[in-house]
Design a protein around this motif. Structure first.
Motif: not given
Ligand SMILES: [Fe+2]
Length: 284
Positions: A1-7, A31, A35
């Motif tokens: 899962m990339n950063t945006q999906d995690k967010e 980014a 965050c």
């Protein structure tokens, strides 16, 4: 899962308002900023829910922060002091300036540092007439392998015998200066013994300390900032062994490894010797 999906996954589990506010920052191209803002909103909202913050409590909090901002002018920085007494300054030092085994530990810079102060020669008296018990300070600057750091820059500043810094008294520069270690990494100078002092208590942070029964006092200490090419600059204190405030420092800055004895001399003066070890990470 990339950063945006995690967010997105984190936002999906939140109360609708919190998720809506975080989503309002979704177009932030930086980014790291996105965050920080997302986490800030999430924790602020959680705080308000957890303590069931009342309108009156929020109004008082706004008044407190407004007063802190208003009295932060000239040499006074009430918001730094607030960060100090809440332990945030020390948390940042411990998080961002962890050192390898054998290196001298860092601690808070405090509000009284001044850049570009008078340069002294080794052995000079930096007190400039400040009241207090005379003392000599000496030490070595080394790296973690034990090699001397020739010509290291040693900046020092401290309170006088009455517990005041020069910037609080408007009597010119006292008890501060910059020296250059010699080829063997050694330095020494004369000064007076630094006495304990209370942090400023005539502003909103003072009100906070009084209303919570907390001490405003800091144990006596010498501020030191040492830099050498190729090494991480060290900002730290040397505390006085036996000081009554070591266990209750108002800003949580004491580290056991930074406590040293000012040795009484036969002529009534004192002498401190303390060696500093810099970690080998490059400046800037
Ligand atoms: Fe200080």
């Amino acid at each position: 899962m990339n950063t945006q999906d995690k967010e997105k996954a984190v936002v999906a589990g939140m109360a609708p308002l919190t998720a809506q506010v975080i989503a309002s920052f979704a177009a932030t191209s930086d980014a790291r900023l996105r965050c920080l803002l997302g986490a800030l909103v999430r924790h602020l909202h959680e705080f308000v829910r957890a303590v069931e913050l009342s309108d009156e409590e929020w109004r008082r909090a706004i008044e407190f922060l407004t007063a802190a901002g208003r009295c932060s002018q000239g040499g006074r920085q009430e918001l730094v002091l607030l960060s100090d007494v809440l332990g945030l300054s020390t948390l940042l030092v411990r998080q961002n300036h962890a050192v390898p085994l054998g290196a001298t530990e860092a601690t808070v810079m405090g509000p009284f540092y001044l850049p570009d102060v008078t340069r002294f020669s080794l052995g000079d008296d930096i007190a400039n007439g400040a009241p207090g018990t005379p003392c000599t300070v000496s030490g070595m600057v080394r790296d973690v392998a034990g090699s001397p750091l020739a010509n290291a820059t040693v900046e020092v500043w401290q309170a006088d015998g009455t517990g005041h810094y020069d910037v609080q008294l408007n009597e010119g520069q006292r008890n501060r200066g910059v020296l250059q270690a010699d080829e063997a990494g050694a330095f020494n100078f004369r000064t007076v013994v630094a006495e304990p002092y209370p942090v400023p208590t005539d502003g909103p942070v003072g009100d906070l300390l009084r209303s919570t029964g907390r001490s405003a006092w800091r144990p006596g200490h010498l501020h030191v900032r040492i830099s050498a090419v190729g090494y991480e600059t060290l900002t730290t204190h040397v505390f006085r062994h036996g000081d009554p405030y070591l266990e209750s420092d108002a800003v949580f800055g004491v580290r056991n490894s930074l406590i040293a004895a000012w040795q009484p001399q036969s002529d009534g003066t004192y002498a401190l010797h303390f060696d500093f070890v810099l970690s080998g990470q490059r400046n800037g």
